[in-house]
Each structure stands twice: as structure tokens, then as C-alpha cells.
Design a protein around this motif. Structure first.
Motif, mmCIF file in Angstrom:
data_model
loop_
_atom_site.group_PDB
_atom_site.id
_atom_site.type_symbol
_atom_site.label_atom_id
_atom_site.label_comp_id
_atom_site.label_asym_id
_atom_site.label_seq_id
_atom_site.Cartn_x
_atom_site.Cartn_y
_atom_site.Cartn_z
ATOM 1 N N ILE A 36 12.794 4.609 3.419
ATOM 2 C CA ILE A 36 13.593 5.713 3.948
ATOM 3 C C ILE A 36 14.430 5.328 5.161
ATOM 4 O O ILE A 36 15.237 6.136 5.641
ATOM 5 N N ILE A 54 17.555 7.380 9.001
ATOM 6 C CA ILE A 54 16.698 7.894 7.933
ATOM 7 C C ILE A 54 17.632 8.463 6.865
ATOM 8 O O ILE A 54 18.517 9.275 7.172
ATOM 9 N N GLU A 56 18.149 9.930 2.665
ATOM 10 C CA GLU A 56 17.541 10.547 1.489
ATOM 11 C C GLU A 56 18.583 10.575 0.382
ATOM 12 O O GLU A 56 19.640 11.190 0.546
ATOM 13 N N LEU A 98 9.587 13.505 3.768
ATOM 14 C CA LEU A 98 10.037 12.279 3.122
ATOM 15 C C LEU A 98 8.950 11.211 3.148
ATOM 16 O O LEU A 98 8.732 10.494 2.159
ATOM 17 N N GLN A 102 6.534 9.448 -0.138
ATOM 18 C CA GLN A 102 6.440 8.013 -0.424
ATOM 19 C C GLN A 102 4.993 7.512 -0.489
ATOM 20 O O GLN A 102 4.758 6.317 -0.606
#
Length: 441
Positions: A36, A54, A56, A98, A102
């Protein structure tokens, strides 16, 4: 705690701020970050903040600072990542989501510190000191927590445990090798060891009251007849107009509780209804609450009007008699010799009153320059249990009972002291301690 898993949490309080911190700890911490995070530099340098983004699905979420710690050189003793993003509830929660997608899981309260304990980075006394640092409300409480974090209590507990272990080894050698015989001096030496260890326990137990005062504060009830200036004194000690002040008797009908840091010590002050005979049902309840406050207090400030004759008995063994409204007297009148003379209106005598409050409650425990590291309630219970077992062991030795009996008592003492630092821990103890922590710590 599930061994081998990776945990994550927002470690800063909820709300808007300049920055928020997301922590990740466990074997997958670095690999989760890679999925990320895009650093602006070519590589991450351990223990050095790195600027990056970061992302997405290729879209920017936030520009952040990331610090990576590799085991065992981290707070938890595991691989650990700290992400510093812009402050805000929604943004921090989104980055945490996020991370959880993961493969990390949400951390339980205190789980980062619990992992530090389980990985040998902290003993239980130092782990408790972390929570004391967070919750400290006065400079002295902060200093005491810092001293405990340095290991003062843990080191003393380890020394006590070593002394008990020596006595256990001594006694069990008698049991295992009876053919060697027992010289009278040997028994006397063992009793001396027990007495010496007990003395160390007593010295540590003597800090328990200091610990309670620093962590919880001193409970003070301000009591007296109506219109003696109780509410005015509360306002003066607080430095603000908290309680309504009126010449009408019975204005205060309920207890008013506030806290004040005076000379570095937390005082939990309770203003009470005036003590008098009354037929008013609401005032009767107020007087009842005042009497309960007297019972629960560590110290009573018994206030009376200096312009009136004083003929009241003491309300508690530990109380300070206070003559208020001295500003209304042209000269010192015939007051009780033990009464402190103040004026809540002008501030006369308030400094002396505060000094007396400290002296009566904790002055003997907080002498200038002494260590402030003090045991908490959990430590106190375990130390008292150890002292009781040591006393039983000494009595059994002196009465000539079979050696196996004092050996059992010494083992119990050893176990009790070991629980202070976690040398003899249980899941129940860990749950009790770390369950009080905040999420992310």
C-alpha cells in the motif's frame, strides 16, 4: 493473542489533529506496507522516517511518513511499522482498513505492550508503568511512572525473589540430603535469610500508600455547618468559581466533586451540604451524603466560621480544623489552638492549609529527593501474600515441623513475588493488566 499473526491499530486518539499514527506489528508488517506504500526514496532505512504515499488501486490516499523497525529492535520485539498520516478520524480509519485488507487483524487493547512483555522487552511492572505514564494527571505521578518504567520496582522484586530462591535451595538441600545432618547454626542462618527478605518486602509495601495517592489522588471532604465558607474554599483551591456561594443557609444540597493538582499532588475535593438539623427532605439527603463523604475521605477539612464560637466535636481522626473568614476579624480571636486560620475570600492562609493537607496525607511518603516508584494494588496483594508465606515458613521452622512444610510456604512466597514481574504469569493476570490499556498501545 494469536502467535504468528500481524496486528494493526490507530494509536492516536480519535478526532481531528495534525497527525494520526497507525501501528502494525508482526511477521507480515513489512510485506503489508509494501502493498500500500510507495516511498519517494529507493529503499526504506530501518528506524528512519521515510516520506511516501499510501495508495489504493493506483489512487492517492494520503502523503505519509513511514518508519520501519525490524525484530528484535522494536517496541514489541517483532517487525513493526508506524505510519504517520494527516490527522482525522476518516483518513486514519481508511488507512487502517487498507492494512487489515492485506492480512492484518485489529489489535486488542494493550496488545502491542503485551507482545513487548511476551517477547522479553518489558516485565509486567514496566508494562504497567506504560499505562501509568499515559494516565498520569500530575507531575509527581508522571515522575513515579517514569521511575517504574526504568525498572525500579521490577529490580527490587527480582532481588526479593532471588533471596527467597536462595532460602528455598537451602531448605531443599536439607530435605534431599538428610544424611549430611543439620547443624543448629544452619537453621538459624535460614531464619536470618527469611527475616532479611521479609524486611525488603516490608520496605516495598511501605510505598503502597504513596502509589495509591499518586495514581488515584487524595480524597478530601470539605465539611462543616452552613455558611462557614465550604464552597468558597472549594473555589479558592480550584482557582475557579465552581460552586455557588450564597449567604442563604442550605444553598449546597448535594456533594460537588472536583480535582485539583496542588504542589504536584492530585486532590479529589468534595464540597458538602452544611451539617445541621433540618426538616427539609432534600437537605436531609444532602446531609446524609455529606456524612458518607466523611466516611470515604482520606482527609476531612472541618470548616468553621472564625466569627462564631467553636463547640463542635471532631468528625474524623484524620481531619484539619480550619477557621475561615479571618478577614472579618479585626484581630485574632480566642480560636482553638489547633485551628488553621484562613480566609477563602482573600486567600490568607491557603498556602499553609495546602501544606497541612500534604503533610497529613502523604508528606511522610513524598520526602524531597526520594524515589517515587511505588507499588500498585496488584503488587501490594502479592507482596502481602509472600510476606504471609514467609512468616508461616519461619514459624514452622522454629516449631520443628517436618521440613517439607516450610518448603511449601517458601515456594508459595516465591510464586507470589514472581507474579509481580511476570516470572510466574498466568493468562488471567495478563488479561487483567493489558485489558485496561487503550487500543493501539
Amino acid at each position: 493473542m494469536q502467535p504468528g499473526d500481524t496486528i494493526a491499530a490507530v494509536s492516536t486518539p480519535p478526532g481531528e489533529g495534525a497527525v494520526a499514527l497507525i501501528r502494525i506489528s508482526g511477521p507480515q508488517a513489512a510485506s503489508i506496507l509494501e502493498k500500500i506504500f510507495g516511498p519517494t526514496s529507493k529503499r526504506l532505512i530501518p528506524r528512519r522516517a521515510t516520506c511516501g504515499r499510501i495508495v489504493e488501486a493506483g489512487a492517492l490516499v494520503d502523503e505519509v511518513l513511514v518508519t520501519v523497525f525490524y525484530a528484535p529492535a522494536s517496541y514489541t520485539g517483532e517487525d513493526m511499522v508506524e505510519i504517520g498520516c494527516h490527522g482525522g478520524i476518516l483518513l486514519a480509519a481508511h488507512i487502517l482498513e487498507l492494512v487489515l485488507r492485506q492480512g492484518a487483524r485489529a489489535a486488542e487493547p494493550g496488545e502491542f505492550t503485551q507482545r513487548a512483555f511476551l517477547n522479553g522487552k518489558l516485565d509486567l511492572t514496566r508494562a504497567e508503568a506504560v499505562m501509568d505514564l499515559i494516565s498520569a494527571r500530575t507531575p509527581l505521578a508522571l515522575r513515579a511512572a517514569a521511575e517504574q518504567l526504568q525498572g525500579r520496582i521490577g529490580e527490587e522484586a527480582d532481588a526479593i525473589r532471588a533471596g527467597i530462591l536462595e532460602a528455598v535451595a537451602h531448605l531443599e538441600a536439607w530435605i534431599d540430603f538428610p544424611e549430611e545432618g543439620i547443624a543448629p547454626a544452619t537453621g538459624a542462618d535460614l531464619l536470618k535469610k527469611i527475616v532479611a527478605v521479609t524486611a525488603r518486602i516490608d520496605r516495598l509495601l511501605a510505598t503502597a500508600e504513596t502509589g495509591r495517592v499518586l495514581r488515584e489522588g487524595v480524597r478530601v471532604a470539605i465539611v462543616g455547618r452552613p455558611n462557614t465558607g465550604k464552597s468558597s474554599l472549594l473555589n479558592r483551591l480550584l482557582g475557579m468559581e465552581r460552586a455557588i456561594v450564597s449567604p442563604v443557609p442550605g444553598t449546597t444540597r448535594d456533594t460537588i466533586e472536583e480535582s485539583a493538582c496542588l504542589r504536584g499532588i492530585l486532590f479529589r475535593l468534595t464540597d458538602t451540604a452544611g451539617l445541621r438539623e433540618t426538616s427539609d427532605p432534600v437537605e436531609i439527603e444532602g446531609v446524609g451524603r455529606a456524612l458518607r463523604a466523611i466516611e470515604q475521605a482520606d482527609l476531612v477539612l472541618h470548616i468553621f466560621d472564625a466569627t462564631d464560637a467553636f463547640h463542635e466535636p471532631a468528625l474524623r481522626e484524620r481531619e484539619i480544623l480550619v477557621a475561615n473568614k479571618m478577614d472579618l476579624l479585626p484581630a485574632a480571636g480566642p480560636l482553638p489552638a489547633t485551628a488553621l486560620r484562613i480566609s477563602s475570600k482573600t486567600g490568607e492562609g491557603i498556602s499553609e492549609l495546602v501544606e497541612a493537607m500534604i503533610r497529613e496525607t502523604c508528606g511522610q511518603h513524598l520526602a524531597a529527593g526520594q524515589s517515587l516508584a511505588a507499588v500498585n494494588v496488584r503488587h501490594k496483594i502479592l507482596l502481602e501474600s509472600a510476606a504471609s508465606s514467609l512468616a508461616a515458613a519461619a514459624a514452622l521452622l522454629q516449631s520443628g515441623e517436618p521440613l517439607e512444610l516450610p518448603a511449601i510456604e517458601l515456594r508459595d512466597a516465591l510464586d507470589a513475588v514472581g507474579r509481580i514481574t511476570g516470572s510466574a504469569d498466568t493468562e488471567e493476570i495478563l488479561g487483567e493488566i493489558f485489558g485496561r490499556f487503550c487500543i493501539g498501545k
